[in-house]
Design a protein around this motif. Structure first.
Motif, PDB file in Angstrom:
ATOM      1  N   GLN A  91      27.845  24.149 -10.199  1.00 24.42           N
ATOM      2  CA  GLN A  91      28.326  24.506  -8.868  1.00 24.42           C
ATOM      3  C   GLN A  91      29.436  23.546  -8.443  1.00 24.42           C
ATOM      4  O   GLN A  91      29.506  22.405  -8.917  1.00 24.42           O
ATOM      5  N   ASN A  92      30.321  24.017  -7.612  1.00 28.97           N
ATOM      6  CA  ASN A  92      31.417  23.203  -7.092  1.00 28.97           C
ATOM      7  C   ASN A  92      31.028  22.586  -5.749  1.00 28.97           C
ATOM      8  O   ASN A  92      30.281  23.170  -4.961  1.00 28.97           O
ATOM      9  N   GLY A  93      31.558  21.394  -5.525  1.00 31.49           N
ATOM     10  CA  GLY A  93      31.321  20.743  -4.235  1.00 31.49           C
ATOM     11  C   GLY A  93      30.114  19.835  -4.284  1.00 31.49           C
ATOM     12  O   GLY A  93      29.449  19.667  -5.314  1.00 31.49           O
ATOM     13  N   PRO A  94      29.783  19.240  -3.131  1.00 29.80           N
ATOM     14  CA  PRO A  94      28.698  18.261  -3.059  1.00 29.80           C
ATOM     15  C   PRO A  94      27.328  18.914  -2.976  1.00 29.80           C
ATOM     16  O   PRO A  94      27.164  20.054  -2.547  1.00 29.80           O
ATOM     17  N   THR A  95      26.323  18.148  -3.429  1.00 29.18           N
ATOM     18  CA  THR A  95      24.904  18.511  -3.274  1.00 29.18           C
ATOM     19  C   THR A  95      24.209  17.315  -2.634  1.00 29.18           C
ATOM     20  O   THR A  95      24.206  16.209  -3.192  1.00 29.18           O
ATOM     21  N   GLY A  96      23.617  17.490  -1.466  1.00 25.45           N
ATOM     22  CA  GLY A  96      22.999  16.390  -0.736  1.00 25.45           C
ATOM     23  C   GLY A  96      24.030  15.650   0.112  1.00 25.45           C
ATOM     24  O   GLY A  96      25.195  16.066   0.197  1.00 25.45           O
ATOM     25  N   PRO A  97      23.603  14.581   0.760  1.00 26.33           N
ATOM     26  CA  PRO A  97      22.223  14.062   0.698  1.00 26.33           C
ATOM     27  C   PRO A  97      21.252  14.870   1.543  1.00 26.33           C
ATOM     28  O   PRO A  97      21.646  15.555   2.475  1.00 26.33           O
ATOM     29  N   PHE A  98      19.949  14.722   1.160  1.00 33.92           N
ATOM     30  CA  PHE A  98      18.888  15.410   1.887  1.00 33.92           C
ATOM     31  C   PHE A  98      18.000  14.366   2.571  1.00 33.92           C
ATOM     32  O   PHE A  98      18.068  13.179   2.284  1.00 33.92           O
ATOM     33  N   ASN A  99      17.164  14.844   3.429  1.00 35.22           N
ATOM     34  CA  ASN A  99      16.255  13.944   4.148  1.00 35.22           C
ATOM     35  C   ASN A  99      15.160  13.377   3.235  1.00 35.22           C
ATOM     36  O   ASN A  99      14.566  12.344   3.538  1.00 35.22           O
ATOM     37  N   ALA A 100      14.891  14.076   2.150  1.00 28.75           N
ATOM     38  CA  ALA A 100      13.876  13.626   1.188  1.00 28.75           C
ATOM     39  C   ALA A 100      14.402  13.872  -0.228  1.00 28.75           C
ATOM     40  O   ALA A 100      15.329  14.668  -0.434  1.00 28.75           O
ATOM     41  N   GLU A 101      13.811  13.173  -1.172  1.00 33.11           N
ATOM     42  CA  GLU A 101      14.226  13.376  -2.572  1.00 33.11           C
ATOM     43  C   GLU A 101      13.977  14.828  -2.957  1.00 33.11           C
ATOM     44  O   GLU A 101      12.923  15.403  -2.647  1.00 33.11           O
ATOM     45  N   THR A 102      14.968  15.399  -3.600  1.00 43.72           N
ATOM     46  CA  THR A 102      14.936  16.821  -3.940  1.00 43.72           C
ATOM     47  C   THR A 102      15.143  17.014  -5.438  1.00 43.72           C
ATOM     48  O   THR A 102      16.022  16.379  -6.047  1.00 43.72           O
ATOM     49  N   ASN A 108      32.325  19.957 -10.095  1.00 40.24           N
ATOM     50  CA  ASN A 108      33.319  21.025 -10.142  1.00 40.24           C
ATOM     51  C   ASN A 108      33.245  21.690 -11.514  1.00 40.24           C
ATOM     52  O   ASN A 108      32.232  21.547 -12.226  1.00 40.24           O
ATOM     53  N   VAL A 109      34.304  22.358 -11.906  1.00 40.90           N
ATOM     54  CA  VAL A 109      34.276  23.104 -13.168  1.00 40.90           C
ATOM     55  C   VAL A 109      34.166  22.194 -14.390  1.00 40.90           C
ATOM     56  O   VAL A 109      33.912  22.665 -15.507  1.00 40.90           O
ATOM     57  N   ASN A 110      34.348  20.901 -14.203  1.00 38.91           N
ATOM     58  CA  ASN A 110      34.255  19.976 -15.338  1.00 38.91           C
ATOM     59  C   ASN A 110      32.810  19.610 -15.696  1.00 38.91           C
ATOM     60  O   ASN A 110      32.579  18.957 -16.728  1.00 38.91           O
ATOM     61  N   ASN A 111      31.868  20.003 -14.864  1.00 40.33           N
ATOM     62  CA  ASN A 111      30.446  19.792 -15.159  1.00 40.33           C
ATOM     63  C   ASN A 111      30.112  18.323 -15.457  1.00 40.33           C
ATOM     64  O   ASN A 111      29.631  17.956 -16.536  1.00 40.33           O
ATOM     65  N   TYR A 112      30.325  17.474 -14.474  1.00 42.83           N
ATOM     66  CA  TYR A 112      30.037  16.048 -14.634  1.00 42.83           C
ATOM     67  C   TYR A 112      28.533  15.736 -14.593  1.00 42.83           C
ATOM     68  O   TYR A 112      28.083  14.753 -15.173  1.00 42.83           O
ATOM     69  N   ASN A 113      27.784  16.542 -13.886  1.00 44.49           N
ATOM     70  CA  ASN A 113      26.356  16.287 -13.707  1.00 44.49           C
ATOM     71  C   ASN A 113      25.546  17.109 -14.721  1.00 44.49           C
ATOM     72  O   ASN A 113      25.506  18.347 -14.647  1.00 44.49           O
ATOM     73  N   THR A 114      24.906  16.419 -15.632  1.00 47.97           N
ATOM     74  CA  THR A 114      24.191  17.105 -16.719  1.00 47.97           C
ATOM     75  C   THR A 114      22.796  16.521 -16.898  1.00 47.97           C
ATOM     76  O   THR A 114      22.504  15.378 -16.517  1.00 47.97           O
ATOM     77  N   PHE A 115      21.951  17.311 -17.543  1.00 45.08           N
ATOM     78  CA  PHE A 115      20.567  16.932 -17.869  1.00 45.08           C
ATOM     79  C   PHE A 115      20.280  17.469 -19.257  1.00 45.08           C
ATOM     80  O   PHE A 115      20.393  18.681 -19.505  1.00 45.08           O
ATOM     81  N   SER A 116      19.900  16.599 -20.191  1.00 43.67           N
ATOM     82  CA  SER A 116      19.686  16.989 -21.579  1.00 43.67           C
ATOM     83  C   SER A 116      18.460  16.294 -22.157  1.00 43.67           C
ATOM     84  O   SER A 116      18.038  15.213 -21.683  1.00 43.67           O
TER      85      SER A 116
END
Length: 249
Positions: free
Chosen positions: A128-139, A234-242
């Motif tokens: 997804q593009n743009g920011p995620t968080g911050p939230f009031n609790a860990e998500t 953004n489209v570069n997919n910096y945030n990953t989980f493997s």
């Protein structure tokens, strides 16, 4: 070589028999002739002469037999040497064949063992593009853009990885953010925090973090990431989980 030796033996036997028969026949003829000769002295002398001739003929036959025996022994010795060399080569070939058979059996065993092992590996991005968080609790972060999901142990609807087999697993993750806030993501195992990726603001107004861990999991235990600050992508997919299975137990 064997045919030559057999032929030589037959030739020697035939020659010896021929010489012996010739000697015996000559002796008989001479004795018969002397029997008709008058005078005892002349007859005795003739018999002695014929005995010497017969003895000479017998000696020649004996010498011929000795020569044949010597040739036969020489040929048999050469054949024996060649047979020993052939036996040595045959033994070496059998040893190599046994080693190759053992190696092939081991390879087949390893292939069967690897074929029976479970294969588990996944890699995904937030997508997804743009920011995620911050939230009031860990998500719990949900990485919806799946690159690989061998074994289907990762659920792109919940963002949770569930161990399909007991074993040792490797996990890695990255986090990137921008703006005035810092970035922070933490990896959990069954509700327990394990490792964290944290990044503070940089002069370029971007910050990143990453971490990795090896965990021993039982069947059904879960691994996931939770956001305690914010991330941006953004489209570069910096945030990953493997993650993937190193070996089962």
């Amino acid at each position: 070589m064997e045919k030559t030796v057999l032929a030589l033996v037959l030739l020697c036997i035939t020659a010896a028999q021929g010489q012996s028969e010739h000697s015996e026949q000559a002796s008989v003829n001479n004795i018969t002739q002397l029997a008709h000769t008058k005078g005892g002295g002349s007859a005795a002398n003739g018999i002695q002469l014929q005995d010497r001739r017969a003895t000479g003929t017998t000696g020649e036959a004996t010498g011929s037999q000795s020569t044949c025996q010597s040739d036969i022994s020489e040929k048999l010795g050469a054949v024996t040497v060649k047979l020993e060399a052939v036996e040595a080569r045959l033994s070496a070939s059998e040893s190599r064949a046994a080693e190759q058979s053992a190696t092939l059996s081991e390879l087949r065993r390893q292939i069967a063992e690897w074929a029976g092992r479970p294969q588990v590996a996944f890699s995904a991005a937030l997508g997804q593009n743009g920011p995620t968080g911050p939230f009031n609790a860990e998500t719990t972060l949900i990485y919806r853009l799946v690159f690989t999901n061998i074994g289907n142990a990762y659920n792109p609807s919940t963002g949770i990885f569930t161990a399909p087999v007991r074993g040792v697993y490797y996990f890695s993750f990255t986090a990137r953010g921008s703006g005035s806030s810092h970035v922070g993501v933490r990896l959990f195992k069954n509700g327990q925090p394990m490792v964290t990726a944290y990044g503070a603001k940089s002069p370029e107004d971007e910050f990143t973090g990453a971490n990795r861990v090896i965990l021993q999991l039982e069947v059904g235990q879960q691994v996931y990431l939770r956001l305690f600050a914010h991330v941006s992508d953004n489209v570069n997919n910096y945030n990953t989980f493997s993650g993937f299975l190193l070996f089962s137990e």
